[in-house]
Each structure stands twice: as structure tokens, then as C-alpha cells.
Enzyme design. Sequence first.
Site, PDB file in Angstrom:
ATOM      1  N   ARG A  10       0.850  -1.212   0.269  1.00 49.50           N
ATOM      2  CA  ARG A  10       0.123   0.106   0.188  1.00 49.50           C
ATOM      3  C   ARG A  10       1.103   1.375  -0.047  1.00 49.50           C
ATOM      4  O   ARG A  10       2.072   1.260   0.842  1.00 49.50           O
ATOM      5  CB  ARG A  10      -0.657  -0.042   1.031  1.00 49.50           C
ATOM      6  CG  ARG A  10      -2.082  -0.655   1.243  1.00 49.50           C
ATOM      7  CD  ARG A  10      -3.196  -1.045   2.230  1.00 49.50           C
ATOM      8  NE  ARG A  10      -4.108  -2.416   1.602  1.00 49.50           N
ATOM      9  CZ  ARG A  10      -3.756  -3.636   2.395  1.00 49.50           C
ATOM     10  NH1 ARG A  10      -2.873  -3.677   2.670  1.00 49.50           N
ATOM     11  NH2 ARG A  10      -4.797  -4.105   1.948  1.00 49.50           N
TER      12      ARG A  10
ATOM     13  N   HIS B  33      -0.319  -2.373  -4.777  1.00 51.59           N
ATOM     14  CA  HIS B  33      -0.113  -3.853  -5.685  1.00 51.59           C
ATOM     15  C   HIS B  33       0.305  -3.019  -7.612  1.00 51.59           C
ATOM     16  O   HIS B  33       0.870  -3.709  -7.514  1.00 51.59           O
ATOM     17  CB  HIS B  33      -0.295  -4.909  -5.726  1.00 51.59           C
ATOM     18  CG  HIS B  33      -0.658  -5.241  -4.381  1.00 51.59           C
ATOM     19  ND1 HIS B  33       0.320  -5.781  -3.604  1.00 51.59           N
ATOM     20  CD2 HIS B  33      -1.460  -6.451  -3.751  1.00 51.59           C
ATOM     21  CE1 HIS B  33       0.274  -6.457  -2.499  1.00 51.59           C
ATOM     22  NE2 HIS B  33      -0.768  -7.657  -2.906  1.00 51.59           N
TER      23      HIS B  33
ATOM     24  N   HIS C 158       3.722 -12.955  -6.068  1.00 54.13           N
ATOM     25  CA  HIS C 158       2.470 -12.544  -5.141  1.00 54.13           C
ATOM     26  C   HIS C 158       1.693 -14.112  -4.529  1.00 54.13           C
ATOM     27  O   HIS C 158       0.240 -14.561  -5.504  1.00 54.13           O
ATOM     28  CB  HIS C 158       0.851 -11.612  -5.560  1.00 54.13           C
ATOM     29  CG  HIS C 158       0.245 -11.419  -3.564  1.00 54.13           C
ATOM     30  ND1 HIS C 158      -0.434 -12.490  -3.396  1.00 54.13           N
ATOM     31  CD2 HIS C 158       0.303  -9.980  -3.822  1.00 54.13           C
ATOM     32  CE1 HIS C 158      -0.621 -11.670  -1.845  1.00 54.13           C
ATOM     33  NE2 HIS C 158      -0.621  -9.996  -2.732  1.00 54.13           N
TER      34      HIS C 158
ATOM     35  N   ASP D 177      -0.607 -10.160   8.580  1.00 50.79           N
ATOM     36  CA  ASP D 177      -0.427  -9.582   6.822  1.00 50.79           C
ATOM     37  C   ASP D 177       0.055  -7.883   7.553  1.00 50.79           C
ATOM     38  O   ASP D 177       0.150  -7.243   6.643  1.00 50.79           O
ATOM     39  CB  ASP D 177      -1.968  -8.583   6.974  1.00 50.79           C
ATOM     40  CG  ASP D 177      -2.108  -8.148   5.638  1.00 50.79           C
ATOM     41  OD1 ASP D 177      -0.939  -8.527   4.792  1.00 50.79           O
ATOM     42  OD2 ASP D 177      -3.525  -7.597   4.821  1.00 50.79           O
TER      43      ASP D 177
ATOM     44  N   GLU E 220       5.825 -12.580  -0.026  1.00 50.14           N
ATOM     45  CA  GLU E 220       5.766 -11.473  -0.392  1.00 50.14           C
ATOM     46  C   GLU E 220       7.595 -10.820   0.133  1.00 50.14           C
ATOM     47  O   GLU E 220       7.290  -9.684   0.763  1.00 50.14           O
ATOM     48  CB  GLU E 220       5.030 -11.348  -0.409  1.00 50.14           C
ATOM     49  CG  GLU E 220       3.155 -11.214  -1.233  1.00 50.14           C
ATOM     50  CD  GLU E 220       2.707 -10.039  -0.497  1.00 50.14           C
ATOM     51  OE1 GLU E 220       2.139  -9.235  -0.883  1.00 50.14           O
ATOM     52  OE2 GLU E 220       1.119 -11.032   0.423  1.00 50.14           O
TER      53      GLU E 220
HETATM   54  C1  BGC Z   1      -2.301  -7.247   1.036  1.00 50.84           C
HETATM   55  C2  BGC Z   1      -3.239  -7.786   1.474  1.00 50.84           C
HETATM   56  C3  BGC Z   1      -4.103  -7.878   0.632  1.00 50.84           C
HETATM   57  C4  BGC Z   1      -3.122  -9.038   0.194  1.00 50.84           C
HETATM   58  C5  BGC Z   1      -4.543  -9.286  -1.374  1.00 50.84           C
HETATM   59  C6  BGC Z   1      -1.618  -8.117   0.521  1.00 50.84           C
HETATM   60  O1  BGC Z   1       0.041  -8.110  -0.221  1.00 50.84           O
HETATM   61  O2  BGC Z   1      -0.844  -6.965   1.841  1.00 50.84           O
HETATM   62  O3  BGC Z   1      -3.258  -7.111   2.509  1.00 50.84           O
HETATM   63  O4  BGC Z   1      -4.760  -8.353   1.074  1.00 50.84           O
HETATM   64  O5  BGC Z   1      -2.042  -8.322  -0.777  1.00 50.84           O
HETATM   65  O6  BGC Z   1      -4.297  -8.018  -1.923  1.00 50.84           O
END
Ligand code: BGC
Length: 352
Positions: A84, A109, A180, A252, A317
Site C-alpha cells: 500500500r 499493488h 504474490h 498481514d 512477499e
Molecule cells: C496484502 C493484503 C492483501 C493481499 C491481496 C497482500 O500483499 O498485504 O492486505 O489483501 O495482498 O491483495
Amino acid sequence: MQVATEIRKQAFGHTSDGMAVELYTLANREVEARITNYGGIIVSLHTPDRNGKLDDLVLGYDSLDKYIAKTPYFGAIIGRYANRIAHATFSLDGITYTLAKNDGDNHLHGGFNKRVWTAKDVSSSAGQALELTYLSKDGEEGFPGNLPVKVVYTLTDKNELKIDYSATTDKDTVLNLTNHAYFNLAGQGNGDILQQHIMIQADRFTPIDQFSIPTGELRSVKGTPFDFTTATAIGARIDQDDQQLKMGKGYDHNWVLNNPAAGSLFLAAQAYDPHSGRVLEVLTTEPGIQLYTGNFLDGIHGKDGKVYDRRNAFCLETQHFPDSPNHPSFPTSELKPGQHFESTTVYKFSTK
Ligand code: BGC
């Protein structure tokens, strides 16, 4: 040494504007990875368990159409900025940039997972390898600079899937690239990952606010459910009465890796499934790693008729810290003309 042969290529469908998309199969004697040039997505990844039984370890879809329709970024290359950026804005050289808002008020992302990349077979004695290139144009999603990006996936004879990222720019910009993949070491669609163990070589993590934005603090993991310095089952503490776990609806968060030589390849994390015996090691040159425990998976219909529910996978990640452009104290994610961005992450598969 494995004999390098051409990687297998097959049709995977078309985008809505008619671009042909392919699926490439990288294989050695034990491991097979199928990767599409749509988003650089790892569509499947088969590895043996301790008895030699093959399973597909990554969540995803059977068809291109489903990846196009809706995806929680299954297996994809993430950019320009992984995770983010608060309020979808940042300033650089005194200029304020406004990004696409795709996560409430925030930017999450980017859109590299939705682009068709140019693919090239670059297999060598190092293993079967797929090069993917994409030119992210000045202004894409609001980011400055034309950014040619290259991602090379190599499957080595040591059962490593190595990902080499590189990029240049013609204007000062920010950049954060990752993959991802959603892993379940028991095989995709085979229930939750709460019994699987994780070790993360990090003494600190970056706590978040209620919008999953880092507060800026680097907090010690000692005495908290975020201490994975020794291997611990993911589910052992995930439902503890902890403010940070509540904020993330589970794990997360970004961990600050203990890499003593910044920028060199470092064993960031290890995951282990006691049932199948599978081990996943994650090595990276990046300063951080996000452990995301699939908290938002909500009954997605995936491959082979499987349904993916909450906590049916984990993501590791490798990355720069979320929202770094708004935190000058974090390792910089800036890239300037003349600089050459390079980053490597290795997913290594074995059993014990
Ligand atoms: C984020 C999550 C998100 C997920 C899928 C992760 O990298 O930290 O908050 O829901 O990706 O978008």
C-alpha cells in the site's frame, strides 16, 4: 547439471482486446512450474512430498478468463509498487503524485498483474528460464517515468525457482516489485495452513494502522505473536488477543529482515509442512518480507474444482516496506535515471 532444453509453450487464451497469451512450462527432474506471460503469473507449481508424491503448491485458476475477471493477485508479478501507498499519494523532488485508488483511499499493488508481458526463452546451463519484459509508461497508475521492467524466472537443478527483477527509469520514481504466490505446502485447495510452520529471520516488524498502513515504527517481535525467529506453526498464535493481529485480521505485516549485508541474498524465511514434509526456503536481496495468511480468501472457486477459504494459503512477499515513499526513515524505494534496479528472490523446495 541439467541439460537445458527449450521450454514448452502452449496457448492460454486471449485478453478482451484480442492479445494472445501463452503458458510456459519450466521443468527439471522433480519440479514443474507453469508461468503465463499475463501478469507473469505462476499458474501451477508441482513439487514432490517426502514420499515423492507430486502436488500443486500454489492457488490459482484453470483459465485466463478467471485471472482477468477477478483475482487476489494469485501468483502474479506485483508492481509498480507492492503493497500500500497511503491515500494513494506521495511526493518526490517536491512534486506530489496522485495514484489510482484501488483499496479504499489507498493504492495497493499496482497493475503489473494485468499486463501482457513479452516472453522469451532464455534457458541456459543454469536451468530452464523465462524472461518477461514490460514497458510501464510514464504516468501509469500515476507513477512518474518510463520504466522498462524485466523479470526472469529460472528453475535450477537444485529445485529453486529464482526470480530476477530489473528495471531502469527516465525520471525519478519509486518502485517495489514482488511475486504474490499463495502457497499451501500440503497442496492447493487442501485446507488451511495453520499447522504449517514458518520461520522469519527478523527481529522487528512494521506495525500497521486500521487501514493496513505502517505507522513508521520498527517494533521488536520479542514477546509478541510476530516472533518467528524460531519456527512456529502459523496458527499457534494467530487468534490471540493482539491489537496488530486484529488490525491485519491475522498476519498481514511486513518484517524487517536481519540481513547483515543489505542487498545480498539472505535466507529470509522458511516454511515447513510436517504432514507432507515439504520445506520452502525464501531467499532475497530485499530488506523486507510480507507474511499474508490469506485472511481475505472467501470461498474463491480455484483450480481443479477446489474452493479457497480463509487462511487456506500463505504468501511470503519479498519487498521494500509498504508505504516507503511516505516514510523517509524506511529503506528507500527511489530509482533515478542512470541507476539500474536489481533484485533477486529464490523459492527453494525440498523435503525433510
Ligand atoms: C496484502 C493484503 C492483501 C493481499 C491481496 C497482500 O500483499 O498485504 O492486505 O489483501 O495482498 O491483495
